[in-house]
Design a protein around this motif. Structure first.
Motif, PDB file in Angstrom:
ATOM      1  N   VAL A 118       1.062  -1.425   0.066  1.00 18.47           N
ATOM      2  CA  VAL A 118      -0.383  -0.224   0.045  1.00 18.47           C
ATOM      3  C   VAL A 118       0.978   1.056   0.170  1.00 18.47           C
ATOM      4  O   VAL A 118       2.014   1.123   0.938  1.00 18.47           O
ATOM      5  CB  VAL A 118      -1.326  -0.233   1.183  1.00 18.47           C
ATOM      6  CG1 VAL A 118      -2.194   1.267   0.899  1.00 18.47           C
ATOM      7  CG2 VAL A 118      -1.919  -0.978   1.207  1.00 18.47           C
ATOM      8  N   LEU A 119       0.845   2.567  -0.812  1.00 19.17           N
ATOM      9  CA  LEU A 119       1.284   2.716  -1.363  1.00 19.17           C
ATOM     10  C   LEU A 119       1.578   3.741  -0.115  1.00 19.17           C
ATOM     11  O   LEU A 119       0.771   4.222   1.480  1.00 19.17           O
ATOM     12  CB  LEU A 119       0.688   4.558  -1.827  1.00 19.17           C
ATOM     13  CG  LEU A 119       1.424   5.751  -2.786  1.00 19.17           C
ATOM     14  CD1 LEU A 119       2.240   4.840  -3.120  1.00 19.17           C
ATOM     15  CD2 LEU A 119       0.610   6.524  -3.262  1.00 19.17           C
ATOM     16  N   GLY A 153      -5.247   4.816  -0.486  1.00 15.01           N
ATOM     17  CA  GLY A 153      -3.957   4.201   0.115  1.00 15.01           C
ATOM     18  C   GLY A 153      -4.497   3.730   1.169  1.00 15.01           C
ATOM     19  O   GLY A 153      -5.046   2.586   1.926  1.00 15.01           O
ATOM     20  N   SER A 154      -4.037   4.254   2.632  1.00 18.54           N
ATOM     21  CA  SER A 154      -3.479   3.870   4.060  1.00 18.54           C
ATOM     22  C   SER A 154      -5.178   4.113   4.355  1.00 18.54           C
ATOM     23  O   SER A 154      -5.132   4.196   5.870  1.00 18.54           O
ATOM     24  CB  SER A 154      -2.649   3.733   4.437  1.00 18.54           C
ATOM     25  OG  SER A 154      -2.095   5.746   4.266  1.00 18.54           O
ATOM     26  N   ASP A 174     -11.045   2.719  -3.767  1.00 17.38           N
ATOM     27  CA  ASP A 174      -9.807   2.360  -3.904  1.00 17.38           C
ATOM     28  C   ASP A 174      -9.734   0.534  -4.705  1.00 17.38           C
ATOM     29  O   ASP A 174     -10.487  -0.738  -4.370  1.00 17.38           O
ATOM     30  CB  ASP A 174      -8.497   1.702  -2.888  1.00 17.38           C
ATOM     31  CG  ASP A 174      -6.772   2.170  -3.532  1.00 17.38           C
ATOM     32  OD1 ASP A 174      -6.518   0.930  -4.335  1.00 17.38           O
ATOM     33  OD2 ASP A 174      -6.601   2.800  -3.189  1.00 17.38           O
ATOM     34  N   ALA A 179      -5.099  -1.608  -0.177  1.00 21.25           N
ATOM     35  CA  ALA A 179      -5.701  -0.288   0.313  1.00 21.25           C
ATOM     36  C   ALA A 179      -7.098  -0.863   1.158  1.00 21.25           C
ATOM     37  O   ALA A 179      -6.882   0.357   2.283  1.00 21.25           O
ATOM     38  CB  ALA A 179      -5.193   0.380  -0.769  1.00 21.25           C
ATOM     39  N   GLU A 244       5.692  -0.928  -3.361  1.00 19.69           N
ATOM     40  CA  GLU A 244       4.906  -0.033  -3.529  1.00 19.69           C
ATOM     41  C   GLU A 244       3.854  -1.047  -4.791  1.00 19.69           C
ATOM     42  O   GLU A 244       5.037  -0.377  -5.425  1.00 19.69           O
ATOM     43  CB  GLU A 244       5.001   1.392  -3.432  1.00 19.69           C
ATOM     44  CG  GLU A 244       5.881   1.971  -2.048  1.00 19.69           C
ATOM     45  CD  GLU A 244       5.793   3.568  -1.670  1.00 19.69           C
ATOM     46  OE1 GLU A 244       4.792   4.114  -1.204  1.00 19.69           O
ATOM     47  OE2 GLU A 244       6.406   3.999  -2.128  1.00 19.69           O
ATOM     48  N   ALA A 248      -0.641   1.770  -7.887  1.00 22.15           N
ATOM     49  CA  ALA A 248      -0.946   3.517  -6.572  1.00 22.15           C
ATOM     50  C   ALA A 248       0.032   4.896  -7.298  1.00 22.15           C
ATOM     51  O   ALA A 248       0.437   5.760  -6.974  1.00 22.15           O
ATOM     52  CB  ALA A 248      -0.774   2.841  -5.903  1.00 22.15           C
TER      53      ALA A 248
END
Length: 326
Positions: A118-119, A153-154, A174, A179, A244, A248
């Motif tokens: 996840v970014l 993302g997060s 997403d 994510a 990563e 994303a």
């Protein structure tokens, strides 16, 4: 026959044994400054980016702290602590980002869980969250506020907004299942999950779009979409390319492949007078403005979005696009 008086002979032996034990205990501890210097140098020789801060964050994490600010350099690390630092630093040598190694990272006043692929939110993302916060603070208090984030993302941006605005509702979409899971976990940990709907899917998919229609109208849309061009992808650090999620990051040949979809959907979903904030590449703002101004044939795009302004990041790069729906 009386026993001989041996106390004067035994006592020095006891003292010596105690001193040896104390020396052994001291030798099992290592000074923080020495551990920090050792791993900083090790990272430097292996060309690890930000060697000093990488070592600092790992050591601080082992000590239960965020940084080593205020920690005395002569602080002693136990063998167990030094071994843990060693284990985590060896992982850093594989080029895994510190955020994934620690499993958490601070975003504004939140501590969020981090997990590959996840970014990882960057400092620019905090700026984007602040811009959204400023916009929301100027909306009418009587207005129902629902925010749409595309590519959370997060969950950093949306969760920071939910924490600041108790009346706010949010929907996050997403394409990455990982994510979505991480956003849900962070929402639970920040006490905001009851005001957040997380949708796993592509915003261009009709099923996802129909789901979003049930939540509209949105007063604010925000997205940090993938905007790295194909040429730029080849120049990224190993920390990014190896760990990563490329979905994303990679925005196609011109970096705008996903951005166009975000513009289309937000044009359809935002209420009249709604706001959209985008983080894009520094060459993109004029292209975004041109795209929304023109009569565009891309998927029948007819924009209600009017380009309002470009905002530079802390480094002076034109990074953020602000659009408003008519």
């Amino acid at each position: 026959m009386p026993f001989p008086n041996t106390s004067c002979k035994l006592q020095p032996d006891i003292r010596n044994t105690q001193r040896e034990r104390e020396r052994g205990m001291r030798s099992s501890f290592k000074k923080l400054e020495h551990v920090w210097q050792f791993w900083t140098k090790k990272f430097q020789t292996q060309n690890i980016p930000d060697p000093n801060s990488s070592a600092e964050y790992i050591i601080a994490h082992t000590l239960g702290k965020k940084t080593l600010f205020g920690v005395r350099p002569d602080t002693l690390l136990s063998k167990a602590q030094a071994d843990q630092v060693k284990a985590l630093c060896k992982i850093r040598l594989t080029r895994m980002p510190v955020q994934y190694i620690l499993g958490e990272w601070d975003f504004q006043d939140l501590t969020l869980k981090m997990k590959a692929p996840v970014l990882i939110p960057r400092p620019e993302t905090e700026e984007l969250a602040e811009l959204c916060c400023h916009t929301l603070s100027h909306l009418s208090s009587r207005e129902e506020k629902v925010v749409l984030e595309i590519g959370p993302g997060s969950g950093a941006i949306t969760l920071s907004l939910l924490r600041r605005f108790p009346e706010l509702q949010a929907v996050a979409v997403d394409v990455s299942e990982e994510a979505c899971e991480l956003t849900r976990l962070n929402a639970h940990m920040t006490g905001t999950s009851d005001r957040l709907t997380v949708i796993n899917g592509d915003i261009m998919a009709s099923q996802v779009f129909e789901h979003l229609l049930t939540h509209k109208p949105f007063c604010l849309g925000v997205s940090n979409p993938p905007y790295v061009t194909t040429a730029e992808m080849a120049l990224l650090q190993e920390e990014i390319t190896c760990f990563e999620d490329h979905r994303a990051l990679h925005g196609g040949e011109d970096g705008l492949e996903v951005v166009r979809g975000v513009l289309l959907r937000c044009s359809q979903l935002l209420k009249s007078g709604g706001h959209l904030w985008l983080e894009v590449g520094e060459t993109h703002p004029p292209l975004v403005e041109k795209f929304t101004a023109a009569e565009n044939t891309w998927r029948g795009f007819s924009s209600r979005l009017k380009y309002h302004k470009t905002v530079a990041d802390l480094y002076g790069k034109p990074r953020f696009c602000h659009l408003i729906t008519s």
